[in-house]
Design a protein around this motif. Structure first.
Motif, PDB file in Angstrom:
ATOM      1  N   HIS A   8       0.860  -1.197   0.000  1.00  0.00           N
ATOM      2  CA  HIS A   8       0.000   0.000   0.000  1.00  0.00           C
ATOM      3  C   HIS A   8       0.896   1.247   0.000  1.00  0.00           C
ATOM      4  O   HIS A   8       0.958   1.974   1.005  1.00  0.00           O
ATOM      5  CB  HIS A   8      -0.914   0.014   1.230  1.00  0.00           C
ATOM      6  CG  HIS A   8      -1.793  -1.181   1.360  1.00  0.00           C
ATOM      7  ND1 HIS A   8      -1.362  -2.375   1.892  1.00  0.00           N
ATOM      8  CD2 HIS A   8      -3.090  -1.384   1.016  1.00  0.00           C
ATOM      9  CE1 HIS A   8      -2.341  -3.247   1.877  1.00  0.00           C
ATOM     10  NE2 HIS A   8      -3.406  -2.677   1.342  1.00  0.00           N
ATOM     11  N   PRO A   9       1.597   1.506  -1.102  1.00  0.00           N
ATOM     12  CA  PRO A   9       2.556   2.614  -1.126  1.00  0.00           C
ATOM     13  C   PRO A   9       1.935   3.981  -0.868  1.00  0.00           C
ATOM     14  O   PRO A   9       2.630   4.900  -0.425  1.00  0.00           O
ATOM     15  CB  PRO A   9       3.162   2.530  -2.539  1.00  0.00           C
ATOM     16  CG  PRO A   9       2.177   1.740  -3.334  1.00  0.00           C
ATOM     17  CD  PRO A   9       1.548   0.770  -2.379  1.00  0.00           C
ATOM     18  N   GLU A  10       0.636   4.115  -1.104  1.00  0.00           N
ATOM     19  CA  GLU A  10      -0.040   5.397  -0.830  1.00  0.00           C
ATOM     20  C   GLU A  10      -0.681   5.410   0.555  1.00  0.00           C
ATOM     21  O   GLU A  10      -1.255   6.428   0.961  1.00  0.00           O
ATOM     22  CB  GLU A  10      -1.113   5.654  -1.895  1.00  0.00           C
ATOM     23  CG  GLU A  10      -0.582   5.685  -3.331  1.00  0.00           C
ATOM     24  CD  GLU A  10       0.473   6.756  -3.514  1.00  0.00           C
ATOM     25  OE1 GLU A  10       0.299   7.856  -2.976  1.00  0.00           O
ATOM     26  OE2 GLU A  10       1.473   6.482  -4.209  1.00  0.00           O
ATOM     27  N   GLY A  11      -0.596   4.290   1.277  1.00  0.00           N
ATOM     28  CA  GLY A  11      -1.239   4.194   2.581  1.00  0.00           C
ATOM     29  C   GLY A  11      -0.535   5.011   3.647  1.00  0.00           C
ATOM     30  O   GLY A  11       0.610   5.442   3.486  1.00  0.00           O
ATOM     31  N   THR A  12      -1.241   5.224   4.753  1.00  0.00           N
ATOM     32  CA  THR A  12      -0.668   5.941   5.892  1.00  0.00           C
ATOM     33  C   THR A  12      -0.659   5.029   7.103  1.00  0.00           C
ATOM     34  O   THR A  12      -1.423   4.068   7.192  1.00  0.00           O
ATOM     35  CB  THR A  12      -1.459   7.227   6.194  1.00  0.00           C
ATOM     36  OG1 THR A  12      -2.848   6.881   6.416  1.00  0.00           O
ATOM     37  CG2 THR A  12      -1.362   8.211   5.047  1.00  0.00           C
ATOM     38  N   HIS A  13       0.194   5.355   8.072  1.00  0.00           N
ATOM     39  CA  HIS A  13       0.482   4.440   9.177  1.00  0.00           C
ATOM     40  C   HIS A  13       0.676   5.239  10.458  1.00  0.00           C
ATOM     41  O   HIS A  13       1.454   6.194  10.494  1.00  0.00           O
ATOM     42  CB  HIS A  13       1.752   3.647   8.824  1.00  0.00           C
ATOM     43  CG  HIS A  13       2.337   2.871   9.946  1.00  0.00           C
ATOM     44  ND1 HIS A  13       3.702   2.759  10.156  1.00  0.00           N
ATOM     45  CD2 HIS A  13       1.752   2.165  10.948  1.00  0.00           C
ATOM     46  CE1 HIS A  13       3.933   2.019  11.225  1.00  0.00           C
ATOM     47  NE2 HIS A  13       2.765   1.649  11.715  1.00  0.00           N
ATOM     48  N   THR A  14      -0.070   4.865  11.489  1.00  0.00           N
ATOM     49  CA  THR A  14       0.087   5.463  12.814  1.00  0.00           C
ATOM     50  C   THR A  14       0.520   4.372  13.788  1.00  0.00           C
ATOM     51  O   THR A  14      -0.014   3.262  13.760  1.00  0.00           O
ATOM     52  CB  THR A  14      -1.233   6.084  13.309  1.00  0.00           C
ATOM     53  OG1 THR A  14      -1.622   7.125  12.417  1.00  0.00           O
ATOM     54  CG2 THR A  14      -1.087   6.668  14.708  1.00  0.00           C
TER      55      THR A  14
END
Length: 223
Positions: free
Chosen positions: A34-40
């Motif tokens: 998911h190269p466009e995904g975000t991660h917290t």
């Protein structure tokens, strides 16, 4: 298409734990898929969540009494002076969870269930109106012994059944579990005969994590 968001929680008291290893591997593979995904990320030991107090319990009660169904309505109810401080400690965690498409939890099994650090987060973030339907959760656990189907200790596994019941009650049915078992075998002399079994369990778990992060259906994963 909306950008996927991953919320990753770690609950182990050990910085070099097997559950943290699985979580780190999942994130690496998930970000690649998911190269466009975000991660917290939140480490529940480094950033512990405050345990329940009376004001936090009253928040939940007041939300039910007022028919709260969303965050905006909760903000209005929690504006009462006696609830404001408890809501200030709770709201950021709720917002963080609501923003996630995938909830990733790395957790050991402590005393047959979940650690206090994870339970504190669950108790703090959960409200009667909390909408989790449509999200997915991945639970990556490490167990000192063997608790799988057919093992003598299977009846003592209160970790997976508890978490399944918890998420189901909030409408989240898409829950995947990956367990690394026999993690005490490498260090406990009396468990040395199970060291190969532990390594096999760890290798299987790492493969499962890679497949899950890439979105491979359960039936298509290699064991």
């Amino acid at each position: 298409m909306a950008v996927a968001h991953l919320l990753h929680l770690d609950a182990s008291a050990r910085t070099d734990s097997f559950s943290r290893e699985l979580g780190a591997a999942f994130v690496t593979h998930w970000e690649a898929a998911h190269p466009e995904g975000t991660h917290t990320y939140r480490d529940l030991l480094a950033e512990p969540v405050a345990p329940l107090d009376e004001a936090r319990v009253r928040l939940a009660t007041r939300s039910s009494l007022n028919g709260v169904r969303d965050l905006a309505a909760m903000d209005e109810v929690a504006a009462a002076p006696e609830l404001a401080e408890a809501w200030a400690a709770t709201r950021p965690l709720v917002v963080q969870l609501l923003a996630a498409d995938v909830l990733l939890i790395g957790t050991p099994m402590y005393n047959f269930s979940v650690p206090a650090a994870l339970k504190a987060w669950i108790d703090r973030v959960t409200l009667p109106w909390l909408p989790l339907a449509g999200k997915s959760a991945v639970i990556l656990s490490a167990r000192g012994g063997a608790y799988g189907p057919g093992t003598p200790r299977q009846p003592f596994d209160f970790q997976e059944p508890y978490l399944r019941a918890y998420f189901s009650a909030l409408g989240l049915e898409d829950v995947e579990f990956v367990h690394t078992e026999l993690t005490h075998a490498p260090v406990m002399p009396f468990l040395k005969e199970f060291r190969d079994a532990h390594e096999a369990s760890r290798a299987t778990a790492l493969r499962a994590v890679e497949a899950l992060a890439a979105g491979v259906p359960a039936g298509a994963r290699a064991s």
